[in-house]
Scaffold this motif. Sequence first.
Motif, PDB file in Angstrom:
ATOM      1  N   LEU A 252     -36.230 -13.252  -5.245  1.00  0.00           N
ATOM      2  CA  LEU A 252     -34.910 -14.191  -5.154  1.00  0.00           C
ATOM      3  C   LEU A 252     -35.146 -14.986  -6.628  1.00  0.00           C
ATOM      4  O   LEU A 252     -34.657 -16.137  -6.573  1.00  0.00           O
ATOM      5  CB  LEU A 252     -34.921 -14.935  -4.207  1.00  0.00           C
ATOM      6  CG  LEU A 252     -34.766 -14.093  -2.848  1.00  0.00           C
ATOM      7  CD1 LEU A 252     -34.750 -15.035  -1.477  1.00  0.00           C
ATOM      8  CD2 LEU A 252     -33.644 -13.050  -2.896  1.00  0.00           C
ATOM      9  N   PHE A 276     -29.675 -12.623  -3.875  1.00  0.00           N
ATOM     10  CA  PHE A 276     -28.935 -13.757  -4.447  1.00  0.00           C
ATOM     11  C   PHE A 276     -27.989 -13.407  -5.711  1.00  0.00           C
ATOM     12  O   PHE A 276     -27.134 -14.107  -6.186  1.00  0.00           O
ATOM     13  CB  PHE A 276     -29.795 -14.942  -4.659  1.00  0.00           C
ATOM     14  CG  PHE A 276     -30.297 -15.686  -3.580  1.00  0.00           C
ATOM     15  CD1 PHE A 276     -29.699 -15.141  -2.235  1.00  0.00           C
ATOM     16  CD2 PHE A 276     -31.011 -16.763  -3.419  1.00  0.00           C
ATOM     17  CE1 PHE A 276     -30.209 -15.911  -0.789  1.00  0.00           C
ATOM     18  CE2 PHE A 276     -31.314 -17.403  -2.404  1.00  0.00           C
ATOM     19  CZ  PHE A 276     -31.063 -16.871  -0.849  1.00  0.00           C
ATOM     20  N   ASN A 277     -28.794 -12.497  -6.433  1.00  0.00           N
ATOM     21  CA  ASN A 277     -28.455 -12.318  -7.967  1.00  0.00           C
ATOM     22  C   ASN A 277     -28.168 -11.080  -8.393  1.00  0.00           C
ATOM     23  O   ASN A 277     -28.179 -10.415  -9.680  1.00  0.00           O
ATOM     24  CB  ASN A 277     -29.626 -12.962  -8.899  1.00  0.00           C
ATOM     25  CG  ASN A 277     -29.708 -14.428  -8.679  1.00  0.00           C
ATOM     26  OD1 ASN A 277     -29.016 -15.383  -8.847  1.00  0.00           O
ATOM     27  ND2 ASN A 277     -30.957 -14.588  -8.155  1.00  0.00           N
ATOM     28  N   ARG A 331     -25.852 -15.266   0.218  1.00  0.00           N
ATOM     29  CA  ARG A 331     -26.828 -16.256   0.215  1.00  0.00           C
ATOM     30  C   ARG A 331     -26.769 -16.846   1.650  1.00  0.00           C
ATOM     31  O   ARG A 331     -27.686 -17.487   1.788  1.00  0.00           O
ATOM     32  CB  ARG A 331     -26.276 -17.210  -0.973  1.00  0.00           C
ATOM     33  CG  ARG A 331     -26.594 -16.653  -2.532  1.00  0.00           C
ATOM     34  CD  ARG A 331     -25.954 -17.807  -3.438  1.00  0.00           C
ATOM     35  NE  ARG A 331     -26.412 -17.184  -4.787  1.00  0.00           N
ATOM     36  CZ  ARG A 331     -27.212 -17.785  -5.561  1.00  0.00           C
ATOM     37  NH1 ARG A 331     -27.846 -18.733  -5.114  1.00  0.00           N
ATOM     38  NH2 ARG A 331     -27.785 -17.229  -6.586  1.00  0.00           N
ATOM     39  N   GLN A 332     -25.712 -16.857   2.227  1.00  0.00           N
ATOM     40  CA  GLN A 332     -25.537 -17.432   3.678  1.00  0.00           C
ATOM     41  C   GLN A 332     -26.556 -16.364   4.680  1.00  0.00           C
ATOM     42  O   GLN A 332     -27.303 -16.887   5.185  1.00  0.00           O
ATOM     43  CB  GLN A 332     -24.054 -17.109   4.064  1.00  0.00           C
ATOM     44  CG  GLN A 332     -23.972 -17.424   5.698  1.00  0.00           C
ATOM     45  CD  GLN A 332     -24.394 -18.954   6.271  1.00  0.00           C
ATOM     46  OE1 GLN A 332     -24.360 -19.678   5.357  1.00  0.00           O
ATOM     47  NE2 GLN A 332     -24.330 -18.874   7.521  1.00  0.00           N
ATOM     48  N   SER A 335     -30.185 -17.051   3.964  1.00  0.00           N
ATOM     49  CA  SER A 335     -30.849 -18.352   3.575  1.00  0.00           C
ATOM     50  C   SER A 335     -31.993 -18.565   4.574  1.00  0.00           C
ATOM     51  O   SER A 335     -32.291 -17.660   5.534  1.00  0.00           O
ATOM     52  CB  SER A 335     -29.631 -19.389   4.175  1.00  0.00           C
ATOM     53  OG  SER A 335     -29.252 -19.127   5.412  1.00  0.00           O
ATOM     54  N   THR A 338     -35.437 -17.134   5.326  1.00  0.00           N
ATOM     55  CA  THR A 338     -34.904 -15.843   4.990  1.00  0.00           C
ATOM     56  C   THR A 338     -35.205 -14.380   5.676  1.00  0.00           C
ATOM     57  O   THR A 338     -34.511 -13.740   5.777  1.00  0.00           O
ATOM     58  CB  THR A 338     -35.444 -15.671   3.382  1.00  0.00           C
ATOM     59  OG1 THR A 338     -35.214 -16.750   2.489  1.00  0.00           O
ATOM     60  CG2 THR A 338     -34.848 -14.375   2.834  1.00  0.00           C
TER      61      THR A 338
END
Length: 407
Positions: A252, A276-277, A331-332, A335, A338
């Motif tokens: 991440l 995330f990315n 991302r939710q 979160s 994780t």
Amino acid sequence: MALELKLPTSAGNFAGPTSAGGAEGGGGARPDGGRLDNYRLSGTPVAHGTYSPAACRLAFAAAHVVADPLGDNSPGAPAVVDWEHTLGFRRYLWSLGLSVAEAMDTAQRGMGLDWAATQELIRRSAAEAPEGRIAVGAGTDQLAAGKHSLEDVVSAYEEQFAVAEAAGAQPIMMASRALCAAAESPDDYRKVYDRLLTQSTKPVILHWLGPMFDPALEGYWGSGSFESAADTVVGLINDHVAKVDGIKISLLDASYEVALRNRLPEGVRLYTGDDFNYPELIRGDENRHSDALLGIFAAIAPAAAAALKALDAGELAEYERVFAPTVPLARQIFSAPTYYYKTGIAFLAWLNGHQPGFTMVGGLQTGRSLPHLADTFRLADQAGVLTDPELAVDRFRQLLRVSGVDA
């Protein structure tokens, strides 16, 4: 007519848009700060049909398992799997042009899916997979908790590699809790990996999973420093180029992934596990790009397929347009903590009609709160990945009712 429902929220819990009326239409404040707000669905489902696999990238979706609602899937019990819907979900992913990463952490390895059920999952899924469209996790999770020797770790890996080989599937050498506990130095990791890679009959995908996904993997590769761990990984890969297809990295942190990607020898892939990315990492830069092996692709499968189709066509603006609204959803779902992301994956599969109930092996459906799931619902709508909004609304209302919420 616009679809509306009342969704739980709590102060500071969700910053996204709400429907017209907002809190005024809600059910009033609760003693703990939670409340119900009106929410009007605004997203347009991503169009999806049958896709061919992308030509420009390899894309694996790490798929979850569906629990048999009539089975004893309580914490600690052997997993009882609903094979019809578990395999049906994989057929759905294949129809979208995605490949399947089977029996990975998304399938609850080490969090409810025991080794007996894992073997059956690998055999059944590999038997149905289109040619070259499946890779399977090989780890050491059949070992009991506690301290084991390096030889025990190697033997456990060998048993699981044999299952992958018998199924005709590409192995993914999963990060091992047992190895992390047994290894006293980077050299111990090399002893195990050197032996397994030398023996493998197929090129292997390595697996670097960060402690945010599994705290028991803290210090994997023999160091808490990314740079030192990366030196070990790159040395390993350089010594076994012919046996390493690529490495999946799930830390991440896009900068870590790019740094490792730029050090890989030619022909060795970097599979992003960065939920995330992923859009920027898959798109790549002037040097290299990442392929994909992602749990989030199971949740956003129609969007992933559409974005990869756009990338194939060189339509970068469309690629960005499709992927951009999925990132807040990812991302939710991922979160902290994780490792409970699997709950969000199963939740969206249920909302979209891929399984009859919101139950998970090990009882993991309790891993996320009702307000968290409500935020996931909102963001899934805005990302266009609620494929049947009316069904999704009906199912969330069912969840509210069984949770004791009169909405």
